[in-house]
Design an enzyme around this catalytic site. Sequence first.
Site, mmCIF file in Angstrom:
data_model
loop_
_atom_site.group_PDB
_atom_site.id
_atom_site.type_symbol
_atom_site.label_atom_id
_atom_site.label_comp_id
_atom_site.label_asym_id
_atom_site.label_seq_id
_atom_site.Cartn_x
_atom_site.Cartn_y
_atom_site.Cartn_z
ATOM 1 N N ARG A 276 -51.106 23.071 -9.361
ATOM 2 C CA ARG A 276 -51.657 23.721 -8.154
ATOM 3 C C ARG A 276 -52.364 22.677 -7.299
ATOM 4 O O ARG A 276 -52.548 21.542 -7.734
ATOM 5 C CB ARG A 276 -52.707 24.751 -8.598
ATOM 6 C CG ARG A 276 -53.827 24.096 -9.401
ATOM 7 C CD ARG A 276 -55.037 24.971 -9.610
ATOM 8 N NE ARG A 276 -56.147 24.204 -10.154
ATOM 9 C CZ ARG A 276 -56.369 24.006 -11.454
ATOM 10 N NH1 ARG A 276 -55.568 24.528 -12.363
ATOM 11 N NH2 ARG A 276 -57.408 23.285 -11.855
ATOM 12 N N LYS B 265 -66.367 21.269 -12.928
ATOM 13 C CA LYS B 265 -66.629 20.009 -12.235
ATOM 14 C C LYS B 265 -67.712 20.211 -11.186
ATOM 15 O O LYS B 265 -67.775 21.262 -10.554
ATOM 16 C CB LYS B 265 -65.350 19.503 -11.568
ATOM 17 C CG LYS B 265 -64.297 19.093 -12.583
ATOM 18 C CD LYS B 265 -62.949 18.846 -11.945
ATOM 19 C CE LYS B 265 -61.900 18.662 -13.030
ATOM 20 N NZ LYS B 265 -60.540 18.759 -12.495
#
Length: 447
Positions: free
Chosen positions: A292, A237
Amino acid sequence: MFEKVLVANRGEIAVRVIKACQKLGVKTVAVYSDADREALHVQMADESYHIGPPPVAQSYLNMDKIVEVALGAGVQAIHPGYGLLAENATFARKCREKGLIFIGPKPEAMEAMGFKVKARQIMKEAGVPIVPGNVEGIRDLERARALAQDIGYPVMVKASAGGGGIGMQIARDERELEQAFKICEARAKAYFGDPSLYLEKYIEEPRHIEIQVLADNEGYTVHLNERECSVQRRHQKVIEEAPSTFVDPDMRRRMGAAAVRSAQAIGYNNAGTVEFLVDPDKNFYFLEMNTRIQVEHPVTEMITGVDLVEWQLRIASGELLTLQQEEIGIDGHAIESRIYAEDPDKKFMPSPGKITRWQVPQMEGFRADVGVYEGYTVSPYYDPLLAKFVTWGETRDEAIDRMVLALESTVVEGIKTNIPFHLKALKSRLFREGRTTTNFIDQLKEE
Ligand code: MV4
């Protein structure tokens, strides 16, 4: 609340976790490799311990060493950050066995989501939409042929144990399927030690939109809206934003409810993210769940006003969530630009070296999560993420304008960064119009 926490990570996320601990009056313990003696997270922590040579396998992934340091320093809990040991069920178990709290979900939930075909099975049973395809691992080509016929070409062949785009192939007809099957099988075996595969309908020009969730230890779960993360290079990303220009209020409610159902289906606790693939007709499909805190969590914090890392610590220490779904709104718009030490002229290869100048602006509606400083040497051993720039605006246009201003007034010398890419992307018509699909970077080159 805990008295002392060990941060089993490095770089900007270790710094971010230390700041959350400081806010809560929690003492911090850093760990570092030979390459990180001068690192910012080491300077910021109350105590720090050397754990080994630069390669992560001998330092930040050395579970027994980290547990030993944690016990020696007398911490109650370990925050793993993202990457490294964050989704390692074995590590979470080792913590549990030694009476240490792993700040994250239970190892069972991590395992359920780690095995992708299993995750699809669970989501299907929970009534969460999945990409059309099968939910059992397959081993033979004949079975794959029959399934592909049913699904309809083009199909995507994926590794059962996979994720993150590793060992993934498109097949547009039966001939390509044979090829894809063989390539995927070999990669799945090499990367994951498990050659089994599954098939999905191939979604053309999808968007990657994910929902942040928080769940306490009693299973009370809320979602904190979506993040649009379609701007990626090689499955990494680069720009994220919240909210997504593509999601309308009704879709947001349905995606949020699906994400909460996903979390509850596996008895999830702590912060997590449910990733969806969204097709051009706005159908959304469960893709993976990340167990996470994620790199891009700040954009959610900026629009909701909720401190996600603080909640991770509170939940892990046994506090119950006091947030009500109805009170979690969306205030304005936030954008994150990931600043990597990369050379745009060399295909965005990592560009380690000494940072001779580092000047980041301070302005309203701007947050920088930084892992480096002027004079610091970026090591070739680790992820080249230097910092995350996050801007907030009443409107998306305002957030974009602020980011352009922030990037243009940043000075970095000594190493190459991807800042020029960010400026090109943010100034493009494609981005301004919110036309950010997973094909964005290719389309930007054409524009
Ligand atoms: C897909 C897809 C199209 N159809 N699955 C890439 C990473 C992995 N988590 C899933 N990925 C994709 N799965 C089907 N059935 C397209 C991608 C994909 C992608 C997804 C999200 C963000 C960026 C991407 C870039 C290329 C391919």
